[in-house]
Design a protein around this motif. Structure first.
Motif, PDB file in Angstrom:
ATOM      1  N   ALA A  40     -49.435 -60.750  28.531  1.00 60.41           N
ATOM      2  CA  ALA A  40     -49.548 -60.099  27.231  1.00 60.41           C
ATOM      3  C   ALA A  40     -50.203 -58.749  27.384  1.00 60.41           C
ATOM      4  O   ALA A  40     -51.138 -58.586  28.157  1.00 60.41           O
ATOM      5  N   ALA A  41     -49.678 -57.787  26.643  1.00 69.98           N
ATOM      6  CA  ALA A  41     -50.259 -56.448  26.708  1.00 69.98           C
ATOM      7  C   ALA A  41     -51.564 -56.401  25.928  1.00 69.98           C
ATOM      8  O   ALA A  41     -52.494 -55.690  26.279  1.00 69.98           O
ATOM      9  N   CYS A  42     -51.644 -57.151  24.821  1.00 74.81           N
ATOM     10  CA  CYS A  42     -52.882 -57.127  24.055  1.00 74.81           C
ATOM     11  C   CYS A  42     -53.733 -58.287  24.543  1.00 74.81           C
ATOM     12  O   CYS A  42     -53.233 -59.335  24.915  1.00 74.81           O
ATOM     13  N   LEU A  58     -55.472 -61.094  24.064  1.00 71.87           N
ATOM     14  CA  LEU A  58     -55.829 -62.159  23.134  1.00 71.87           C
ATOM     15  C   LEU A  58     -57.071 -62.899  23.611  1.00 71.87           C
ATOM     16  O   LEU A  58     -57.846 -63.395  22.813  1.00 71.87           O
ATOM     17  N   ALA A  72     -60.332 -62.119  22.236  1.00 69.42           N
ATOM     18  CA  ALA A  72     -60.589 -62.551  20.858  1.00 69.42           C
ATOM     19  C   ALA A  72     -60.559 -64.071  20.749  1.00 69.42           C
ATOM     20  O   ALA A  72     -60.534 -64.613  19.674  1.00 69.42           O
ATOM     21  N   ILE A  74     -63.039 -66.165  18.662  1.00 67.95           N
ATOM     22  CA  ILE A  74     -62.780 -65.898  17.265  1.00 67.95           C
ATOM     23  C   ILE A  74     -61.566 -66.687  16.797  1.00 67.95           C
ATOM     24  O   ILE A  74     -61.536 -67.213  15.702  1.00 67.95           O
ATOM     25  N   LEU A  75     -60.573 -66.737  17.688  1.00 67.09           N
ATOM     26  CA  LEU A  75     -59.357 -67.452  17.316  1.00 67.09           C
ATOM     27  C   LEU A  75     -59.636 -68.907  17.079  1.00 67.09           C
ATOM     28  O   LEU A  75     -59.112 -69.503  16.151  1.00 67.09           O
ATOM     29  N   ASP A 118     -56.604 -54.213   9.291  1.00 69.12           N
ATOM     30  CA  ASP A 118     -55.803 -54.012  10.493  1.00 69.12           C
ATOM     31  C   ASP A 118     -55.216 -52.598  10.534  1.00 69.12           C
ATOM     32  O   ASP A 118     -55.231 -51.933  11.571  1.00 69.12           O
ATOM     33  N   ARG A 177     -56.230 -49.983  13.381  1.00 73.14           N
ATOM     34  CA  ARG A 177     -55.201 -49.379  14.239  1.00 73.14           C
ATOM     35  C   ARG A 177     -55.225 -47.858  14.113  1.00 73.14           C
ATOM     36  O   ARG A 177     -54.908 -47.145  15.061  1.00 73.14           O
ATOM     37  N   ILE A 221     -59.201 -46.782  15.731  1.00 74.84           N
ATOM     38  CA  ILE A 221     -59.868 -47.273  16.941  1.00 74.84           C
ATOM     39  C   ILE A 221     -59.036 -47.141  18.205  1.00 74.84           C
ATOM     40  O   ILE A 221     -57.867 -47.530  18.247  1.00 74.84           O
ATOM     41  N   ARG A 222     -59.659 -46.571  19.226  1.00 71.56           N
ATOM     42  CA  ARG A 222     -59.079 -46.572  20.574  1.00 71.56           C
ATOM     43  C   ARG A 222     -59.895 -47.533  21.438  1.00 71.56           C
ATOM     44  O   ARG A 222     -61.070 -47.760  21.168  1.00 71.56           O
ATOM     45  N   GLY A 260     -62.382 -60.452  15.519  1.00 71.74           N
ATOM     46  CA  GLY A 260     -61.183 -60.646  16.323  1.00 71.74           C
ATOM     47  C   GLY A 260     -60.291 -59.417  16.389  1.00 71.74           C
ATOM     48  O   GLY A 260     -60.002 -58.916  17.478  1.00 71.74           O
ATOM     49  N   PRO A 261     -59.865 -58.900  15.221  1.00 78.25           N
ATOM     50  CA  PRO A 261     -58.980 -57.726  15.261  1.00 78.25           C
ATOM     51  C   PRO A 261     -59.632 -56.525  15.944  1.00 78.25           C
ATOM     52  O   PRO A 261     -58.954 -55.766  16.617  1.00 78.25           O
ATOM     53  N   LEU A 286     -59.509 -57.210  19.649  1.00 80.05           N
ATOM     54  CA  LEU A 286     -58.115 -57.108  20.074  1.00 80.05           C
ATOM     55  C   LEU A 286     -57.747 -55.660  20.422  1.00 80.05           C
ATOM     56  O   LEU A 286     -56.967 -55.397  21.327  1.00 80.05           O
ATOM     57  N   LEU A 287     -58.296 -54.723  19.668  1.00 77.55           N
ATOM     58  CA  LEU A 287     -57.988 -53.308  19.898  1.00 77.55           C
ATOM     59  C   LEU A 287     -58.918 -52.691  20.950  1.00 77.55           C
ATOM     60  O   LEU A 287     -58.864 -51.497  21.210  1.00 77.55           O
ATOM     61  N   ALA A 335     -56.569 -42.600  15.936  1.00 80.49           N
ATOM     62  CA  ALA A 335     -56.498 -43.181  17.272  1.00 80.49           C
ATOM     63  C   ALA A 335     -55.057 -43.484  17.642  1.00 80.49           C
ATOM     64  O   ALA A 335     -54.666 -43.387  18.784  1.00 80.49           O
ATOM     65  N   ARG A 373     -46.723 -55.533  19.798  1.00 78.43           N
ATOM     66  CA  ARG A 373     -48.158 -55.508  20.097  1.00 78.43           C
ATOM     67  C   ARG A 373     -48.496 -56.473  21.222  1.00 78.43           C
ATOM     68  O   ARG A 373     -49.406 -56.250  21.994  1.00 78.43           O
ATOM     69  N   TYR A 374     -47.754 -57.565  21.278  1.00 79.92           N
ATOM     70  CA  TYR A 374     -48.022 -58.561  22.306  1.00 79.92           C
ATOM     71  C   TYR A 374     -47.575 -58.068  23.679  1.00 79.92           C
ATOM     72  O   TYR A 374     -48.281 -58.226  24.662  1.00 79.92           O
ATOM     73  N   PHE A 375     -46.408 -57.443  23.747  1.00 82.55           N
ATOM     74  CA  PHE A 375     -45.823 -57.130  25.050  1.00 82.55           C
ATOM     75  C   PHE A 375     -46.123 -55.725  25.573  1.00 82.55           C
ATOM     76  O   PHE A 375     -46.117 -55.509  26.773  1.00 82.55           O
ATOM     77  N   ILE A 376     -46.319 -54.778  24.677  1.00 79.62           N
ATOM     78  CA  ILE A 376     -46.246 -53.379  25.125  1.00 79.62           C
ATOM     79  C   ILE A 376     -47.596 -52.715  25.330  1.00 79.62           C
ATOM     80  O   ILE A 376     -48.475 -52.769  24.468  1.00 79.62           O
ATOM     81  N   ARG A 377     -47.750 -52.092  26.480  1.00 84.32           N
ATOM     82  CA  ARG A 377     -48.885 -51.212  26.744  1.00 84.32           C
ATOM     83  C   ARG A 377     -48.372 -49.774  26.760  1.00 84.32           C
ATOM     84  O   ARG A 377     -47.208 -49.537  27.054  1.00 84.32           O
ATOM     85  N   LEU A 392     -55.040 -63.253  13.553  1.00 89.14           N
ATOM     86  CA  LEU A 392     -56.076 -62.237  13.763  1.00 89.14           C
ATOM     87  C   LEU A 392     -55.827 -61.003  12.925  1.00 89.14           C
ATOM     88  O   LEU A 392     -56.754 -60.362  12.455  1.00 89.14           O
ATOM     89  N   THR A 393     -54.556 -60.648  12.764  1.00 86.24           N
ATOM     90  CA  THR A 393     -54.292 -59.357  12.148  1.00 86.24           C
ATOM     91  C   THR A 393     -53.930 -59.458  10.666  1.00 86.24           C
ATOM     92  O   THR A 393     -54.085 -58.485   9.945  1.00 86.24           O
TER      93      THR A 393
END
Lengths: 475, 475
Positions: free
Chosen positions: A89-91, A93, A96, A99-100, A189, A193, A196-197, A214-215, A218-219, B90, B193-197, B344-345
């Motif tokens: 996964a890119a994000c 999880l 978080a 929290i989940l 959210d 988004r 936040i970086r 959590g959110p 996540l970021l 951001a 959001r899940y897959f991409i960086r 989360l979101t």
């Protein structure tokens, strides 16, 4: 043991209740893949329903792919189909994940018999008849509107209602400063988004509404906790933290803060805005419990007029959590940017829901039903504070309004709140221990009680008593 | 000149139509801050409404903060309140800005008199009465469900409907593989959001549904266009691109591809899945137009059984765009991860909307109403193809089903499609030029026509004629 809540009085058929209860536990991984379910006889005995009900429910769960039946051996939670190794996964999880766990717990609280830790009102307290009338009115109304995409900012008449509501709070906001969202969650959210970086420092209160953490994580944000006092965030500590961490954003609740139930004082609000100005900090004011306050409360957005303050709220706690209507109000330029982000990521919001909320607000009963709720909550708090104090629990501050009571475990209690909450689950009672409201998930002697649930379910106190005795006798 | 669409037959009062039309143009920055509005007399003449209507509408727009009245000088679009310099965002909205322009255009298409470029059906074609009946049934139903948070995966009975629907398409998916979303948009956003960086390469078709490009660019993805042929993506080119760019994700539409209206062949589908297997590529199959196909169509998910393929769809094009109910189906482990991200979101989705869609599906009219729509669309395509060809436009491929016609400008046309679309706006006609469907926004001689709108608005052809003559006579 698999236990789901069955209500013989509920109009929902028992089979349906079993199907929902079990599928929910599987969805939420309370029941794991491969786990064996109780036998039909056992389940029927445990839940005081007929075997025929269980047979029907298990059959439906097999048909729905939740369970599989193994000849002579019983029912098991289905195995997944053969899988490609899950892509990375890119994000993150995992960041978080605690929290989940909490969130999943929180979304399944109604599985427990007693829910003094719940974050919302018992459904019976809410005015479902207003929603029913609203739906009937929508059904009679302009049919075209039921099929078309809505406006990207949100349904204009609802934004005009919100303009008026904000005006009553002395926050001037024209409809082009107001953006409707899918609950407060989408408002937050979108804002997160936007601002936040990864690596950014973000100020949250300690304790605070745990769904915030959590959110943000996540970021890739780093959470900095600002101690929350009875009159709002500790501004002396806040300035230190700002100087140390250079955060760009702070999230705070001025009115009926979750979990403490306290409100910000005028002096703290003024000082907070001075600091925001001095250090170029943007503030998100989450006012989701605002309508439960019946008096004159101080709001940051009313002082600042949506300059450095972004106001977010929703009708999830007051009208319906199911219809998911929230909103944000901010500077018009920022509003346009956030609408662009909303369009890109979700197109428009659900105009049918927005028209439903507009209908309820225009009908004119909302104000009265909130007045009734406030009186009822006042009695509920009285009915809860006494018994809690009799158990040796200490109240942080007596809230003027709302349903949250932030209470400390008795001195001499050997368990922390998380330990108590864990034991309480065994007796079918969901508590809200302080650690979940801490940005660092720190061990805590505090618990949040929901006065509405406690008033409806006085068994809470009877079940707490032996637990607290047990915790004390461990000495 | 400010022109909004006024419909004297509409049940919406004229004042309301003016208020909505003008506020929408301000929201969408068609009317800029500080712009002067036409005088009351002028507006009334231009729109053939009474001056009294305009006075009332302008007054309401002033009250709503959209306009300000300047003594003796007229009405102006309000200036923003004094602003803090906007914080640096951001997320890189600029990267997506061209897309945003398109999206805003697309969300305001109903402002134009003629909409042959529209991406959905005319609202009158949809069965609003089913929604009205559904709302009435909800109003009579279990009132508790109207106020409670829904299940995080989505309303179980709806997921069971979807299980059945997918089963009919020969895609086996149990409810724990199905996650409801806020339209296809949220499904795609969760997946992205899940897959991409940032910096990831993502394969999209060229041409493709343009709403894909913005969210991908927002996350910092680099778009790689795979040429789309009549039988699906060009698989020879695809393998080259995979070897060159090592993408992790491809988004494709097998059935009734937008904008070309074509369907994938079995051979191409098989080859595509072979390549996905060989190069460890995940595929998102967007089947939003799938229910418009009345025959046996090839779907990647039916071959692959949700192993490397993630299936997304929605009811926005078939039942209602307003209620925003979409869904995704995938491997159960991935589904759980995506539900976590959804929680989360945004917490849960709107259960009221999901119950409404479930109601409509269970009522049993959906299948029949889609059959009627398909017949009506068949006639509409016939009524559109002839006149377009008479104008010298060439059809890419005659679609079997659906409402999209992908057509090429006549040879000798001096303008590209974007130039033609720009000129068409002056005569109140919204076209969909090929450049917006290109991942690189390349100049294009292609246009997408919506057969349903063209059949309802044959004036389209009359207005196209002089434009095309003008384009040709420029030689």
């Amino acid at each position: 043991m698999v236990m789901i809540s069955i209500n013989q009085q509920d109009e929902l058929p028992l089979v349906e209740q079993v199907v929902r209860g079990v599928s929910r536990q599987i969805d939420e991984r309370v029941l794991r893949q491969g786990a064996r379910l109780p036998s039909i006889r056992q389940f029927a005995n445990d839940h005081r329903v007929s075997r025929f009900t269980v047979v029907q429910a298990y059959d439906r769960l097999v048909a729905a792919g939740y369970l599989e039946s193994r000849q002579g051996s019983g029912f098991y939670v289905s195995k997944p189909v053969d899988a490609v190794a899950a892509n990375e996964a890119a994000c993150d999880l995992d960041r978080a994940v605690d929290i989940l766990w909490l969130l999943r717990q929180s979304m399944q609280q109604r599985q427990f018999e007693l829910m003094p830790g719940c974050g919302w009102l018992p459904p019976e307290w809410q005015d479902a008849s207003a929603l029913q009338r609203g739906l009937r009115t929508l059904a009679r109304g302009r049919s075209r509107a039921l099929v078309e995409y809505g406006n990207a900012f949100g349904y204009l008449p609802l934004r005009q209602d919100l303009q008026q509501r904000l005006g009553e709070l002395e926050i001037a906001a024209s409809p082009n400063q107001i953006v409707t969202t899918h609950g407060v969650s989408q408002a937050l959210d979108l804002l997160f988004r936007y601002f936040i970086r990864p690596g950014d420092k973000v100020l949250v209160e300690d304790p605070a509404y745990f769904n915030l953490f959590g959110p943000l994580k996540l970021l890739g944000a780093e959470l900095i906790g600002v101690p929350r006092n009875q009159d709002g965030p500790d501004t002396a500590k806040l300035e230190q933290l700002i100087q140390q961490h250079h955060p760009k954003l702070m999230i705070t609740t001025a009115v009926l803060h979750n979990p403490t139930g306290t409100c910000i004082s005028q002096a703290v609000a003024y000082r907070l805005l001075q600091l925001a100005e001095k250090y170029q900090l943007m503030i998100i004011e989450d006012d989701i419990y605002g309508d439960f306050h019946g008096g004159r409360a101080t709001r940051l957005a009313a002082l600042d007029q949506l300059n450095r303050v972004i106001y977010v709220s929703s009708f999830s706690k007051t009208i319906s959590a199911s219809v998911r209507v929230g909103y944000l109000a901010c500077h018009p330029d920022l509003a346009q940017e956030l609408v662009d982000l909303k369009l890109l990521t979700q197109l428009t919001s659900c105009e049918t829901s927005e028209r439903l909320i507009h209908q309820i607000l225009s009908e004119g009963h909302y104000r009265k039903s909130m007045m009734r709720l406030r009186s009822r909550l006042e009695r509920a708090r009285e009915q809860t504070i006494g018994p809690l104090e009799s158990l040796g629990m200490g109240l942080y501050a007596e809230p003027e309004y709302g349903f949250f009571l932030w209470t400390r475990l008795p001195s001499g209690c050997e368990w922390n709140a998380a330990e108590l909450a864990h034991r309480a689950l065994e007796s079918e009672m969901m508590l809200a221990p302080g650690n979940i409201f801490s940005p660092q998930q720190s061990i805590s002697p505090w618990l949040r009680f929901n006065a509405a649930f406690c008033a409806d379910q006085p068994q809470v106190f009877e079940r707490l008593k032996p637990l607290l005795e047990c915790a004390a006798s461990d000495e």
